[in-house]
Design a protein around this motif. Structure first.
Motif, PDB file in Angstrom:
ATOM      1  N   GLY B 276       0.806  -1.218   0.000  1.00  0.00           N
ATOM      2  CA  GLY B 276       0.000   0.000   0.000  1.00  0.00           C
ATOM      3  C   GLY B 276       0.840   1.269   0.000  1.00  0.00           C
ATOM      4  O   GLY B 276       0.384   2.323  -0.414  1.00  0.00           O
ATOM      5  N   ILE B 287      -3.584   7.068  -3.580  1.00  0.00           N
ATOM      6  CA  ILE B 287      -4.121   5.703  -3.443  1.00  0.00           C
ATOM      7  C   ILE B 287      -5.623   5.720  -3.677  1.00  0.00           C
ATOM      8  O   ILE B 287      -6.304   6.682  -3.327  1.00  0.00           O
ATOM      9  CB  ILE B 287      -3.777   5.120  -2.055  1.00  0.00           C
ATOM     10  N   ILE B 293      -9.078   0.118   2.085  1.00  0.00           N
ATOM     11  CA  ILE B 293      -7.858  -0.658   2.312  1.00  0.00           C
ATOM     12  C   ILE B 293      -7.537  -0.677   3.800  1.00  0.00           C
ATOM     13  O   ILE B 293      -7.192  -1.712   4.380  1.00  0.00           O
ATOM     14  CB  ILE B 293      -6.675  -0.061   1.520  1.00  0.00           C
ATOM     15  N   LYS B 339      -8.567  -5.092  -1.240  1.00  0.00           N
ATOM     16  CA  LYS B 339      -7.221  -4.514  -1.293  1.00  0.00           C
ATOM     17  C   LYS B 339      -6.627  -4.632  -2.694  1.00  0.00           C
ATOM     18  O   LYS B 339      -6.159  -3.643  -3.265  1.00  0.00           O
ATOM     19  CB  LYS B 339      -6.302  -5.240  -0.314  1.00  0.00           C
ATOM     20  N   TRP B 343      -5.497  -1.595  -5.212  1.00  0.00           N
ATOM     21  CA  TRP B 343      -4.127  -1.352  -5.662  1.00  0.00           C
ATOM     22  C   TRP B 343      -4.072  -1.277  -7.185  1.00  0.00           C
ATOM     23  O   TRP B 343      -3.389  -0.439  -7.756  1.00  0.00           O
ATOM     24  CB  TRP B 343      -3.192  -2.468  -5.169  1.00  0.00           C
TER      25      TRP B 343
END
Ligand SMILES: [Cu+2]
Lengths: 322, 559
Positions: B276, B287, B293, B339, B343
């Motif tokens: 992350g 992000i 996340i 997650k 990403w």
């Protein structure tokens, strides 16, 4: 928690605060040499006493949580085993010394009170009372350990050891605790034993033990209510080790394994507590605690309450089984 | 959005390099008894890397033995000891402390804007405990190496003649080391955040470490008491686990997995945190889905406590219990997938820089996804009955542990190496190393999926000749991995001697550690930082300065 961080507090590189000699002992003192002069017991990476205290408090609560989980494994094993083999617990409880357990419970409760009081003393900077309360706490803890020592000594003497070393010198029905509670059952077990030993009439005894078979010979079978204590303790019946005579339940030793494991681990925590209190007593005597800085007393008192609490659970689980 | 111009009140490092944490004090003792989180982190890093080399060496021995269906280089007893040591060292000494205690110790307080962790002495104590635990574990190797597998299953562990007690006691002590680290991190993140550092301004690495710390604190005590009971069972035969004495060996499995499944998240959640950090920085883009996340780490930590029974589908646990464990295990796929998707979405339309840390992050996405998806196969009870205790399981957890945790560890190591050491490594060689590791990893473990699905059982010394080609392939992959790691060790070591001086911010990160000099000063921050923006805001206000090979704030700020 403290959010009032003043940007004015700036570490002055090279500015050394002459730290008192005792400073080294501070539970969470940091790199002493670059403290910023806010107080002798304030570690450099905290901005205020309040922040330092809050951090310590959260820390000790988390630590106590891990302690609870640590003991919970044993409580779990206890529950599983008691569920699977209730007769072992009924059998074993006749061997336990409830009086000594009860005395120890009282002793620990008193020490918890004095520990809590000590926190108040520290906050109010009552040095003499603080030292006195810590001393009483230590005295109670030592009493607890002495009683524990005699208890263990009796157990060892009576062959009540964990695992394969478990060889009780007396049968359960010969114990006063059993006789007092179930006189007829004790008498009956005695009779059966004599029959098996002296007369060698094994089949008659086996018949008498096996409730599905009719009684042979001159025996009069007691009522079911009278037999029940023997069945429940695994002396006779399907859980017993020996089917030809009154005996003990299979794997009776596991109770004493758990007993020694749990009380032993608890005892180690009491010993650790004594060490901590002695150390704090010395520091208290030097007058290190006051309204600004009393964290270590507070945290240790919390720890001590947990040690007490674990015992509060152990006492009924291990001593008051019916 | 009116992005704030800077995230912190940056103090330009005064004469960077002259006084930093590495040079502040001199002498061995100033390291061994330091209370500085960065130095403790560096000691952890060195120790973990040493253990990694040792565990890797055992892995290569195991793979070499498996080149042929019969004896290759060692007898079967030695083989049992080798795979046990490999597993125990990699789990307890490398992966569990790897990211949190080594990388996290150095970086987390910096990212937070704190001067240290909440309890520096406890931090040092947990490192010393690590050393003591490691020595106990290695003493087993010296006496008569343990051969139970890293799981210490009873009743074998209570009856085998090998030195189980030192190894288990070592793991017991390492558990306390891990608990203290977790406890310290939780308190640090609660109580030492500077003004403006709200929970939702914490970098994702901190969120991941926070979730990890919760698991460390809540699960590790259970393995502690379990190992203690096992040790006492073995020495005094108390009859809690040994069925011959009236004990219940399945109870051991319940206790063991109550810790060891959450422990899987102690190993992988910090890896999520590293990824992350790397992906937004090397995509030069904020992000995507920050809160999702962050919170999904907590969700994984929570769900992780409810699934331990999926290791025991064939241990005689009831079908109902198995079904429930299976269903909750599926649920974990949800936060994990959140997650991965976030990403990937972060990279979408980003300006991707393929530097070594990013290569590791991309490798992570690839191998972790394979590892995660094959985990779902194993969570299905009917499939698991077929695949249980085969190489499929071995391949699955190596894809997650090696492919996930170690790849992310390597990524984090390269990402923060300039910050730790003040030196840059040779970027080109770094990329070659990352490629070798990635190829080696897949060549080693992918054939094991095939082997397992065809029925090759795990931990076997001999095998049917038809399995040999895939075993040989797997071993060649392991050698490739070995070469990749040796190369990495070589160029990282070389960078210490002759690497270029690292700038303050070589990658253009916005989190607080990049506002310190490289290496950071002893006090971390000359002034407590005042945080006014999120950890991934403001990339547009940084520009690359070729004269120092690093990013600096733009003169004219883009609002
Ligand atoms: Cu699992």
């Amino acid at each position: 928690m403290s959010e009032s961080i003043s940007p004015a507090i700036e570490p002055k590189p090279g500015h050394r605060v002459p730290a008192p000699a005792v400073h080294e002992d501070a539970d969470h003192g940091g790199h002493d040499e670059h403290g910023h002069g806010a107080g002798p017991h304030l570690a450099h990476h905290f901005d205020t006493y309040q922040q330092q205290f809050d951090a310590g408090k959260l820390g000790i609560w988390l630590f106590l949580l891990t302690e609870v989980l640590f003991f919970s494994g044993l409580f779990c094993a206890y529950t599983v085993y008691r569920g699977m083999h209730p007769e072992v617990f009924v059998y074993a409880h006749y061997f336990l010394n409830t009086t000594m357990g009860a005395i120890n419970t009282c002793v620990l409760l008193v020490s918890s009170l004095t520990a809590a009081w000590a926190v108040r003393n520290a906050q109010l900077a009552q040095r003499k009372l603080l030292v006195l309360n810590i001393a009483i706490t230590i005295a109670c803890a030592c009493t607890f350990m002495v009683v524990k020592f005699f208890e263990y000594q009796h157990k060892f003497h009576d062959g009540l050891l964990p695992g394969p070393a478990f060889h009780p010198t007396e049968q359960v029905w010969e114990l006063d605790a059993f006789k007092k509670k179930h006189p007829e059952a004790a008498e009956y077990a005695e009779k059966l034993t004599q029959l098996a030993e002296h007369k060698g009439d094994v089949s008659a005894v086996a018949g008498a033990i096996d409730l599905t078979r009719p009684v042979t010979g001159k025996f009069e079978r007691p009522t079911e209510a009278q037999l029940e204590p023997l069945l429940k303790a695994g002396v006779i019946g399907p859980a017993a080790e020996d089917t030809t005579r009154p005996s003990k339940p299979r794997n009776a030793h596991v109770f004493f394994s758990i007993y020694f494991f749990m009380t032993g681990l608890h005892g180690i925590h009491v010993l650790a507590g004594i060490g901590v209190w002695v150390w704090l007593g010395i520091r208290a005597n030097k007058g290190q605690f006051g309204p600004k800085y009393f964290g270590p007393i507070d945290y240790s008192a919390l720890y001590w309450h947990l040690v007490d609490l674990v015992w509060i659970y152990l006492f009924p689980l291990l001593y008051l089984i019916h | 959005m009116a992005a704030p111009s800077t995230t912190v009140d940056v103090v330009a490092p005064r004469s960077s390099g002259s006084d930093n944490y590495l040079t502040h004090d001199k002498g061995v003792l100033s390291w061994i008894f330091t209370l500085d989180h960065k130095r403790i982190g560096v000691m952890y890093l060195c120790s973990v890397l040493t253990a990694f080399a040792l565990g890797g060496f055992f892995a290569l021995l195991v793979r070499t033995e498996l080149l042929t269906p019969q004896r290759t280089i060692m007898d079967h007893d030695t083989y049992n000891q080798m795979f046990t040591l490999h597993g125990a060292i990699m789990v307890f000494l490398v992966i569990i402390p790897g990211i949190p205690a080594a990388l996290g110790n150095i970086i987390m307080p910096l990212q937070l804007g704190a001067k240290d962790v909440a309890f520096p002495r406890l931090n040092l104590a947990s490192y010393h405990l690590w050393i003591v635990g490691a020595l106990f574990m290695l003493s087993s190797l010296a006496i008569n190496a343990v051969d139970t597998g890293w799981t210490f299953y009873t009743p074998y562990s209570t009856t085998t003649s090998t030195a189980v007690v030192p190894a288990a006691f070592g793991a017991f002590i390492l558990g306390f080391s891990s608990i203290f680290t977790g406890l310290n991190f939780i308190v640090t993140m609660h109580k030492l955040r500077p003004p403006g550092m709200t929970w939702f301004r914490l970098p994702l690495f901190c969120w991941a470490l926070y979730s990890t710390a919760l698991i460390q604190v809540l699960a590790t005590p259970v393995i502690g008491i379990t190992l203690l009971m096992m040790i006492v069972e073995r020495t005094l035969h108390i009859g809690i686990f040994d069925p011959m004495l009236g004990g219940d060996p399945v109870l051991f499995q319940h206790f063991f997995w109550f810790y060891s499944h959450p422990a899987v998240y102690i190993m992988i959640v910090p890896a999520f945190g590293v990824i992350g950090e790397i992906i937004p920085v090397f995509s030069r883009k904020r992000i995507f889905g920050y809160k999702f996340i962050a919170v999904s780490s907590l969700a994984i930590a929570f769900l992780g406590f409810l699934v331990w029974g999926h290791h025991m589908f064939v241990s005689g646990q009831s079908v109902l219990a198995g079904t429930i464990f299976s269903a909750i295990t599926f649920l974990i796929a949800i936060p994990t997938a959140i997650k991965v998707f976030n990403w990937i979405t972060t990279m979408y339309k980003g300006v991707i820089h393929l530097d070594t840390p990013m290569l590791y992050a991309l490798a992570f996405l690839w191998v972790f996804t394979i590892g995660g998806l094959t985990g779902i196969f194993l969570a299905v009870m009917s499939v698991d009955v077929h695949l249980h205790d085969t190489y499929f399981v071995v391949a699955h957890f190596h894809y997650v542990m090696m492919g996930g945790a170690i790849t992310a560890f390597m990524g984090g190591l390269h990402y923060w190496w300039p910050k730790f050491t003040g030196k840059m490594y040779e970027e080109k060689v770094g990329r070659v190393g990352a490629a070798l590791v990635f190829v080696g990893l897949n060549v080693t473990f992918f054939p094991q999926f095939i082997l397992g699905s065809r029925g090759m059982p795990r931990r076997y010394y001999n095998y049917l000749p038809e399995f040999q080609p895939l075993h040989v392939l797997s071993t060649l992959g392991a050698y490739t991995l070995g070469i990749g790691f040796l190369l990495t060790a070589f160029y990282l070591y070389k960078s210490l001697k002759s690497g270029k001086t690292a700038p303050m911010n070589p990658w253009g990160g916005a989190t607080l550690e990049w506002h310190c000099s490289s290496p950071p000063p002893y006090y971390n921050f000359h002034k407590p930082p005042v945080v006014t923006a999120g950890p991934y805001d403001g990339y547009e206000n940084l520009m690359y300065d070729e004269t120092i090979s690093g990013y600096v704030p733009r003169k004219e700020k883009i609002v």
